[in-house]
Design an enzyme around this catalytic site. Structure first.
Site, PDB file in Angstrom:
ATOM      1  N   SER A 198       0.816  -1.202   0.000  1.00  0.00           N
ATOM      2  CA  SER A 198       0.000   0.000   0.000  1.00  0.00           C
ATOM      3  C   SER A 198       0.859   1.266   0.000  1.00  0.00           C
ATOM      4  CB  SER A 198      -0.957  -0.059   1.183  1.00  0.00           C
ATOM      5  OG  SER A 198      -2.060   0.743   0.924  1.00  0.00           O
ATOM      6  N   HIS A 241      -7.671  -5.657   0.240  1.00  0.00           N
ATOM      7  CA  HIS A 241      -6.420  -4.900   0.310  1.00  0.00           C
ATOM      8  C   HIS A 241      -5.605  -5.402   1.505  1.00  0.00           C
ATOM      9  CE1 HIS A 241      -4.070  -1.207  -0.208  1.00  0.00           C
ATOM     10  NE2 HIS A 241      -4.185  -0.960   1.087  1.00  0.00           N
TER      11      HIS A 241
HETATM   12  C1  GTR Z   1      -5.286   4.540   1.972  1.00  0.00           C
HETATM   13  C2  GTR Z   1      -4.721   5.370   0.875  1.00  0.00           C
HETATM   14  C3  GTR Z   1      -3.984   4.503  -0.112  1.00  0.00           C
HETATM   15  C4  GTR Z   1      -3.133   3.450   0.553  1.00  0.00           C
HETATM   16  C5  GTR Z   1      -3.673   2.951   1.868  1.00  0.00           C
HETATM   17  C6  GTR Z   1      -2.684   2.223   2.784  1.00  0.00           C
HETATM   18  O1  GTR Z   1      -6.029   5.258   2.871  1.00  0.00           O
HETATM   19  O2  GTR Z   1      -5.774   6.027   0.251  1.00  0.00           O
HETATM   20  O3  GTR Z   1      -3.245   5.321  -0.992  1.00  0.00           O
HETATM   21  O4  GTR Z   1      -1.839   3.872   0.686  1.00  0.00           O
HETATM   22  O5  GTR Z   1      -4.207   3.943   2.628  1.00  0.00           O
HETATM   23  O6  GTR Z   1      -1.530   2.580   2.906  1.00  0.00           O
HETATM   24  O7  GTR Z   1      -3.132   1.271   3.415  1.00  0.00           O
END
Ligand code: GTR
Length: 413
Positions: free
Chosen positions: A251, A393
């Site tokens: 991420s 995710h």
């Molecule tokens: C979210 C963000 C993403 C991603 C994520 C993370 O809120 O929008 O770009 O980086 O966090 O790091 O888990």
């Protein structure tokens, strides 16, 4: 399977397995091989000497900011805090090293390493930052907790996590059994993940009260800088072969691993797990998270010049496939998750396709198929790897299985 129409450099989406929303945004990607003066790069020498520096300059000045080198921390030193051969029932040696950036040790990170005991000579390694502290990556009770002083520097209200809350992301035993060492540190140790005007973290030590401008380095670039300092340390660690280190991140830390791989060519292999917007995902698709949204929600991640592209992605003189191209000719792996439409799995895939021409210059094949692979159909072509894991995710065992399979091709002797 999804089908794409590819006309010249224009890509139009026609089918959407990842989201109900149609993605009807035709766009034209900049050609990574076209120099700013219009010349076309014909060979790897031209890429290395002319085009790559030009693109790095663009990414530094317009996106991540200008990172310093190692020379800004002349007092950097290492202290072994703990070492034992009995980790995971004797499978590995655990070593915890404090990497201090100043003499007084006010600024430091703690690198947690596991090194397989069954080894003949130095082993390859995975290096990646973690979100919640080293102790949160494992059940291992010997992993040190952040000190209360350190914890107080993290984001306001940041709580000490229980052990192992993030353990599913760090499949240590699986990695070790496959002959790799693994090293991690908490990203907050380098720069706490909140916007305080760059008064804390490594920015305080290195920049002090120096005035900032649109190109000043920000937080992602600080985390990437921290990864390079860990690699400096790994060069001194006899049990690990620093020439065979894969940098990995999930991420926001996947954005970081890509930038670390771009800025530090000592990293032998680069893995982006669900890095999404401003990581592997093509910005011009404006699908899921956009430049405007990310700059608003996380103003400390990028240099301030980057905000100018919010809502104007088509005006960006680069796109994220060119960040992938910065890794060439080293192996690169981009992974997505099927439910992670915020990170735009399709756009993540297309940055590989967009970078393939650069790998070609070096004589390596890349991923060029304009049909996005099915979920859990990993693809490796030449020095590029890709998969879309089923699910959310995250980082899961499935992801590590693919990373190890890919790394085995390049990092094993
Ligand atoms: C979210 C963000 C993403 C991603 C994520 C993370 O809120 O929008 O770009 O980086 O966090 O790091 O888990």
């Amino acid at each position: 399977m999804r089908h794409l129409l590819l006309t010249a450099a224009t890509i139009i989406m026609t089918a959407m397995p990842y989201s109900v929303e149609a993605q009807n945004n035709p766009y034209e990607l900049p050609d990574p091989l076209r120099m700013e003066d219009g010349r076309i790069v014909r060979n790897k020498r031209q890429w290395i000497n002319e085009r790559r520096p030009e693109l790095m300059e663009m990414l530094r000045s317009q996106m991540f900011g200008r990172e310093p080198g190692a020379d800004v921390v002349p007092d950097m030193h290492y202290t072994v805090l703990e070492e034992s051969k009995d980790a995971f029932g004797g499978l590995a040696t655990r070593k915890q090293v404090k990497i201090s950036f100043d003499k007084e040790e006010n600024y430091y990170l703690v690198l947690l390493m596991y090194i397989p005991n069954d080894r003949k000579g130095p082993v390859p390694a995975f290096l990646g930052p973690n979100f919640k502290g080293n102790h949160a990556t494992t059940t291992d009770p010997a992993v040190l907790l952040p000190t209360p002083e350190k914890l107080a520097t993290y984001a306001p209200g940041y709580k000490l996590e229980d052990r192992n809350t993030n353990g599913h992301r760090w499949e240590y035993e699986y990695i070790l059994k496959h002959g790799y060492a693994v090293a991690t540190f908490c990203y907050n140790d380098v720069d706490p993940d909140f916007h305080d005007g760059f008064h804390n973290g490594i920015h305080r030590l290195i920049d002090g009260d120096k005035p900032r401008d649109g190109e000043s380095w920000a937080t992602i670039s600080a985390w990437a800088w921290g990864l390079s300092r860990c690699l400096d340390f790994l060069e001194t660690e006899k049990a690990i072969d620093a020439k065979r280190v894969a940098v990995i991140g999930h991420s926001r830390l996947g954005k970081t691993s890509l930038w670390a791989g771009a800025t530090d060519q000592r990293f032998a292999l680069v893995i982006s797990n669900d890095s999404g917007c401003s990581g592997a995902a093509i910005a011009r698709r404006k699908y899921g998270e956009t430049v405007e949204v990310i700059c608003r929600n996380f103003p400390h991640w990028f240099c301030t010049n980057y905000t100018a592209y919010g809502g104007r992605e088509e005006k960006m003189p680069w796109d994220q496939h060119e960040l992938i191209a910065m890794i060439a000719p080293r192996p690169v792996y981009v992974a997505s998750a099927s439910e992670d439409s915020w990170a735009d799995p399709v756009g993540e895939y297309f940055s590989l396709v967009g970078a393939a021409s650069v790998y070609r210059l070096f004589g390596y094949d890349g991923i060029t198929d304009t049909t996005v692979p099915d979920v859990e159909h990993p693809v490796t072509v030449g020095r590029m790897g890709h998969h879309i894991r089923r699910g959310e995710h995250n980082v899961r065992l499935y992801d590590w299985e693919q990373y190890i399979r890919f790394a085995d091709r390049f990092l094993k002797r």
